[in-house]
Design an enzyme around this catalytic site. Structure first.
Site, mmCIF file in Angstrom:
data_model
loop_
_atom_site.group_PDB
_atom_site.id
_atom_site.type_symbol
_atom_site.label_atom_id
_atom_site.label_comp_id
_atom_site.label_asym_id
_atom_site.label_seq_id
_atom_site.Cartn_x
_atom_site.Cartn_y
_atom_site.Cartn_z
ATOM 1 N N CYS A 154 0.803 -1.228 0.000
ATOM 2 C CA CYS A 154 0.000 0.000 0.000
ATOM 3 C C CYS A 154 0.832 1.273 0.000
ATOM 4 C CB CYS A 154 -0.924 0.017 1.206
ATOM 5 S SG CYS A 154 -1.903 -1.479 1.401
ATOM 6 N N HIS A 296 -3.753 7.430 6.088
ATOM 7 C CA HIS A 296 -3.847 6.128 5.424
ATOM 8 C C HIS A 296 -5.246 5.552 5.644
ATOM 9 C CE1 HIS A 296 -2.466 2.512 3.544
ATOM 10 N NE2 HIS A 296 -2.708 1.779 4.618
ATOM 11 N N GLU A 307 -2.816 4.270 13.687
ATOM 12 C CA GLU A 307 -2.437 5.500 13.002
ATOM 13 C C GLU A 307 -2.780 6.724 13.842
ATOM 14 O OE1 GLU A 307 -2.739 7.701 8.663
ATOM 15 O OE2 GLU A 307 -4.053 5.984 9.081
ATOM 16 N N LYS A 328 -10.189 7.517 1.433
ATOM 17 C CA LYS A 328 -10.497 6.150 0.988
ATOM 18 C C LYS A 328 -11.971 5.813 1.174
ATOM 19 C CE LYS A 328 -5.962 3.923 1.707
ATOM 20 N NZ LYS A 328 -5.160 5.079 2.159
ATOM 21 N N HIS A 333 -9.645 1.888 -1.652
ATOM 22 C CA HIS A 333 -8.207 1.716 -1.394
ATOM 23 C C HIS A 333 -7.554 1.227 -2.682
ATOM 24 C CE1 HIS A 333 -4.443 1.028 0.319
ATOM 25 N NE2 HIS A 333 -4.730 0.202 1.301
ATOM 26 N N PHE A 393 1.436 -3.268 4.288
ATOM 27 C CA PHE A 393 1.804 -4.612 4.698
ATOM 28 C C PHE A 393 3.303 -4.768 4.434
ATOM 29 C CE2 PHE A 393 -2.417 -7.174 4.190
ATOM 30 C CZ PHE A 393 -2.958 -6.462 5.255
#
Length: 405
Positions: A154, A296, A307, A328, A333, A393
């Protein structure tokens, strides 16, 4: 302190539209591009897809063996170059292409796996390889400098933009075309994400899919997939002035990269803090100087809370002056292309002096206690600097700081 790196071109092919202005306007209005898809799977599927006529860039013969992920990349990169006034002023050997792509040509792989005739196209390999989009952009634009691909889940396109800026800053290239692309909304890929139990749940039928992604909300249940591509043209302020660049959208003032080195899929607040602090340090700005963070914010239970913990730690006493949102919720996403699209939206917030409001968060989770941008809320002060974060990830964290040019 200034990096001297300007963003002189923007190009997007996104679920909300095909130019930066219309995409931002739709997001600012809180319009959701997420829809329920007619996919023959056991569970309903929601995603945000791109509606565009790609024959402007590829005729039927040219599109053979070119996966949709590469076609979207070529379109968005070409639009960015047009927005920058062209690239003919730079030698092809002095132009670089830096592309983020998380999964490559998913449609080509899915078609090969599902073949019932026993015949698989010999073009499958060049169609699905993750560096195909960058190669196609280079061939289309005639770029002969470094052509690089970053597959960092990502964070892919955010990392690509940071690496491109480094190349411009150190003089490796005169001009960089940087961004990302992703197109993986095919049954096989959707099934893998459903298996991870990270996708948002909703009741099939009606318009529930449009609101199913709810970052920072107490009832959030996961993210929705999106597809698209976005690119920035980067060059030094000196070069932009010398060629009288028609647009100076923003300055890429800082970037920060870090790795959690703790877990493959579980985020880590300290790792995210390191990226945020590194970006701020390079920009020469303090947390109080940043008016907006495009987070994010994937709407997963763990991800959003971690976050927000990182944001609270970095901003500290300056937190009340900050506004946060995750767009998002509206465009999905885009995985490998997420950082680039969100960078474009963040830049547009500076240009337009307007914050993208947080959509679909009716009741904010106490664990996500950060000041969210709300619809109709006026700016308390001029927006001079903003930040966009992408956390992947694998533990890679990437943050980009933009300033008004």
């Amino acid at each position: 302190m200034s990096t001297g790196i300007l963003v002189t071109g923007l190009g997007v092919v996104a679920p909300h539209g095909h130019d930066a202005a219309s995409v931002f306007e739709a997001v600012a209005r809180g319009e959701s591009a997420v829809r329920e898809l007619p996919m023959d799977l056991a569970r309903p599927v929601a995603a945000a897809t791109v509606d565009i006529d790609l024959t402007r860039w590829f005729n039927k013969l040219q599109s053979a063996g070119v996966d949709r992920v590469s076609q979207l990349a070529v379109a968005a990169a070409d639009l960015a170059v047009q927005d920058a006034g062209g690239i003919g002023h730079a030698a092809p050997e002095r132009i670089g292409i830096y592309v983020g792509c998380g999964m490559g040509g998913a449609a080509a792989l899915d078609t090969a796996y599902r073949s019932t005739s026993g015949r698989v196209s010999p073009l499958t390999i060049p169609a699905f390889m993750p560096n195909a989009p960058a190669a196609h952009v280079a061939m289309r634009l005639g770029v002969r400098g470094p052509v690089l691909t970053y597959a960092v889940a990502c964070a892919s396109s955010s990392v690509a933009i940071a690496e491109a800026a480094k190349a411009v800053r150190c003089g490796e290239v005169d001009l960089a075309i940087a961004g990302g692309t992703e197109s993986l909304i095919v049954p096989g890929v959707v099934l893998t994400w459903q298996a991870m139990q990270t996708l948002a749940t909703f009741t099939a039928g009606g318009d529930a899919a449009m609101r199913c992604c709810r970052p920072f909300a107490s009832d959030r249940s996961g993210f929705v997939l999106g597809e698209g591509a976005a690119f920035l043209v980067l060059e030094s302020a000196g070069r932009a002035a010398a060629r009288q660049a028609p647009k100076r959208h923003a300055e890429l003032a800082g970037w920060g990269l870090s790795c959690d080195a703790t877990h493959l899929t579980k985020p880590d607040a300290q790792g995210q803090q390191r990226a945020l602090r590194a970006a701020l340090q390079l920009s020469g700005l303090q947390p109080a100087d940043i008016g907006y963070v495009n987070a994010h914010g994937t709407a997963t239970k763990a991800g959003d809370a971690v976050e927000c913990e990182a944001i609270r730690a970095v901003w500290g006493e300056a937190l009340p002056g900050l506004r946060v949102s995750s767009t998002k919720a509206l465009h999905g996403h885009l995985l490998g292309a997420a950082g680039a699209l969100e960078a474009v939206i963040t830049i547009q917030s500076l240009v337009r002096q307007q914050l993208p409001p947080q959509a679909h968060c009716d009741t904010q989770d106490p664990l996500c206690d950060v000041p969210l941008a709300r619809a109709g809320e006026p700016l308390a002060r001029p927006l001079e600097a903003a930040l966009s974060s992408s956390f992947a990830f694998g533990g890679t964290n990437s943050s980009l700081v933009f300033k008004r040019a």
